[in-house]
Design an enzyme around this catalytic site. Sequence first.
Site, PDB file in Angstrom:
ATOM      1  N   LYS A 193     -24.087  17.956   9.713  1.00 18.79           N
ATOM      2  CA  LYS A 193     -25.263  18.712  10.143  1.00 18.79           C
ATOM      3  C   LYS A 193     -24.879  19.949  10.938  1.00 18.79           C
ATOM      4  O   LYS A 193     -25.610  20.928  10.945  1.00 18.79           O
ATOM      5  CB  LYS A 193     -26.162  17.825  11.001  1.00 18.79           C
ATOM      6  N   ARG A 222       0.883  -1.176   0.000  1.00 18.45           N
ATOM      7  CA  ARG A 222       0.000   0.000   0.000  1.00 18.45           C
ATOM      8  C   ARG A 222       0.916   1.220   0.000  1.00 18.45           C
ATOM      9  O   ARG A 222       1.567   1.512   0.991  1.00 18.45           O
ATOM     10  CB  ARG A 222      -0.840  -0.040   1.255  1.00 18.45           C
ATOM     11  N   ALA A 258     -26.654  14.809  17.710  1.00 15.92           N
ATOM     12  CA  ALA A 258     -26.476  14.748  16.249  1.00 15.92           C
ATOM     13  C   ALA A 258     -26.354  16.116  15.596  1.00 15.92           C
ATOM     14  O   ALA A 258     -25.398  16.394  14.888  1.00 15.92           O
ATOM     15  CB  ALA A 258     -27.632  13.961  15.635  1.00 15.92           C
ATOM     16  N   ARG A 265      -6.602   1.554   9.334  1.00 12.92           N
ATOM     17  CA  ARG A 265      -6.340   2.916   8.890  1.00 12.92           C
ATOM     18  C   ARG A 265      -7.647   3.465   8.331  1.00 12.92           C
ATOM     19  O   ARG A 265      -8.568   2.707   8.054  1.00 12.92           O
ATOM     20  CB  ARG A 265      -5.324   2.872   7.756  1.00 12.92           C
ATOM     21  N   ARG A 280      -3.072   4.249  12.013  1.00 18.05           N
ATOM     22  CA  ARG A 280      -2.376   2.988  11.800  1.00 18.05           C
ATOM     23  C   ARG A 280      -3.360   1.874  12.069  1.00 18.05           C
ATOM     24  O   ARG A 280      -4.407   2.091  12.671  1.00 18.05           O
ATOM     25  CB  ARG A 280      -1.197   2.860  12.773  1.00 18.05           C
ATOM     26  N   SER A 281      -2.966   0.694  11.665  1.00 18.32           N
ATOM     27  CA  SER A 281      -3.831  -0.447  11.890  1.00 18.32           C
ATOM     28  C   SER A 281      -4.197  -0.521  13.382  1.00 18.32           C
ATOM     29  O   SER A 281      -3.325  -0.648  14.235  1.00 18.32           O
ATOM     30  CB  SER A 281      -3.082  -1.700  11.462  1.00 18.32           C
ATOM     31  N   GLN A 331       1.330   7.994  11.342  1.00 16.80           N
ATOM     32  CA  GLN A 331       1.577   7.119  10.190  1.00 16.80           C
ATOM     33  C   GLN A 331       2.892   7.534   9.527  1.00 16.80           C
ATOM     34  O   GLN A 331       2.978   8.600   8.919  1.00 16.80           O
ATOM     35  CB  GLN A 331       0.384   7.252   9.215  1.00 16.80           C
ATOM     36  N   HIS A 347     -35.495   6.245  14.835  1.00 20.65           N
ATOM     37  CA  HIS A 347     -34.539   6.517  13.760  1.00 20.65           C
ATOM     38  C   HIS A 347     -33.583   5.328  13.676  1.00 20.65           C
ATOM     39  O   HIS A 347     -33.058   4.912  14.703  1.00 20.65           O
ATOM     40  CB  HIS A 347     -33.789   7.810  14.067  1.00 20.65           C
TER      41      HIS A 347
HETATM   42  C1  LIG Z   1     -30.820  11.844  16.439  1.00 21.76           C
HETATM   43  C2  LIG Z   1     -30.182  11.339  15.192  1.00 21.76           C
HETATM   44  N1  LIG Z   1     -29.223  10.409  15.293  1.00 21.76           N
HETATM   45  C3  LIG Z   1     -28.621   9.904  14.195  1.00 21.76           C
HETATM   46  C4  LIG Z   1     -28.956  10.343  12.954  1.00 21.76           C
HETATM   47  C5  LIG Z   1     -28.316   9.657  11.786  1.00 21.76           C
HETATM   48  O1  LIG Z   1     -27.203  10.265  11.439  1.00 21.76           O
HETATM   49  P1  LIG Z   1     -26.224   9.574  10.373  1.00 21.76           P
HETATM   50  O2  LIG Z   1     -26.977   9.482   9.102  1.00 21.76           O
HETATM   51  O3  LIG Z   1     -25.148  10.629  10.338  1.00 21.76           O
HETATM   52  O4  LIG Z   1     -25.784   8.291  10.897  1.00 21.76           O
HETATM   53  C6  LIG Z   1     -29.940  11.334  12.813  1.00 21.76           C
HETATM   54  C7  LIG Z   1     -30.368  11.891  11.529  1.00 21.76           C
HETATM   55  O5  LIG Z   1     -30.262  11.433  10.446  1.00 21.76           O
HETATM   56  C8  LIG Z   1     -30.567  11.824  13.952  1.00 21.76           C
HETATM   57  O6  LIG Z   1     -31.545  12.725  13.857  1.00 21.76           O
END
Ligand SMILES: Cc1ncc(COP(=O)(O)O)c(C=O)c1O
Length: 441
Positions: free
Chosen positions: A278, A73, A248, A307, A95-96, A103, A169
């Site tokens: 975000k 590599r 998030a 890596r 690194r691994s 590195q 989610h």
């Molecule tokens: C509270 C929350 N966690 C995680 C995520 C997922 O984020 P990712 O797509 O960056 O994994 C979102 C939105 O997509 C979220 O609103």
Amino acid sequence: LAFDDALFKIIPENMRNRGRIVLDALLSPIKDILSRQKFLDDPLSDLQIELLCQVLSSMDTDKDPKAARVGEREARIASPYISKLTAGFNHGVGRSGQLTGAQPKAVGATIMQQVTNHVALDAIRALGLPNVKHGLVTPLSTGMTIGLVFAALRRELGINQVLYPRIDHRSPHRGIALAGLTEIAVPTVLEEDAVRADLGELEHLMENRDNFAVLSTTTFFPPRESDPVKAIAKLCQEQSVPLVINNAYGVQSEEIMKKISSAIDAGRVDAIIQSGDKNFLAPVGSSVVVTPEKVTTDWIAESYAGRATAAPLVQTLAALLALGHKHYSRLQNLQKENRVYLETTLNSLASEIGQRLLSVDNPIACAITMDGLDVREIGGKLYNERVTGPRAIELGELGSCIDNYPHSYLVMNAAIGAKQHDISNATTKLNKVIHAYSGSA
Ligand SMILES: Cc1ncc(COP(=O)(O)O)c(C=O)c1O
């Protein structure tokens, strides 16, 4: 970054000094970033960011014209364009088995990574969490980073379950499962319009249980409200339970950052995860993890398998440098204004069409009821009208973070980086779609 005096000797002295002034103006912010590694007040220009990346990536061994490269590599790249896609950091970082390991083939990338981690940590501290001390930018988005953090807690602390106040989610669920942990859903409660974590149930589920951690969330769509992170951090401290906060997209909100900061002061918080894209307007693909204790950051870095690509890190660094603190603060003010504007506009639309805004504490998004309407169809029509991002939830459908939520509704966000015209266009189109819908019904 110093120019040889010989070059300047060929011109008169007064011109030489003038030339130096201009050159210094270009280079001094770059030197500043390299020496202090801080989230600067003023933004760097694209040229300055490009120069910084050029200088650093030119130190990696794949740029050495005399290197004899016999590894399997060696950052051999099929065309120059491909190298541009990683800003020249073709060797990647780490690194691994040690994401932050130096590195040897990638001296410049090693510096770039360290600068990225320090600038990102400084940004999070400056934007509301002065009590975090260590930080790491992961080349993974939020859900995967949740997985990485739990993999670290599993390996180092023997955690095998995660108590998780319900968020509808998928990414965080997948992250927990990827780390090989069992998720235990903590129910939510409906209080008027708002869906909130059931703290009493969390406390109850924590009793007589071993080897578990808690995952708490600050940002989600209404009707879900932020978890009471301070109260949860206190519970976790009392029972010596690790707490991970999924923040998030909370960096943009001073209110949310204050809550996390007081949670750290009042109780136990092990790690806080925020999305690079975000919060900092970088392309999707990185997260910033910050921790009060150094050992936690080290465990997380050591849980990454191999890596890593440098691209998400350099993109996040570039975004932080291109923003600077002053501009970020301006964007935060705009975000607050846009949030008020969104609420006002949706409120008047709601009264016009016999609906109402859900009364939910959420600093980024608003939800308008769509009772008696086919909210899915309205969502589809908005998509065709080129509106992106609204979340359409039908009565009783998954998404409200509670079973049998009593309304259909549509959510719109006034998130950082959005322009007022995004909101006015989207709400105007919603108005149009709803009137066309009522006309055809
Ligand atoms: C509270 C929350 N966690 C995680 C995520 C997922 O984020 P990712 O797509 O960056 O994994 C979102 C939105 O997509 C979220 O609103």
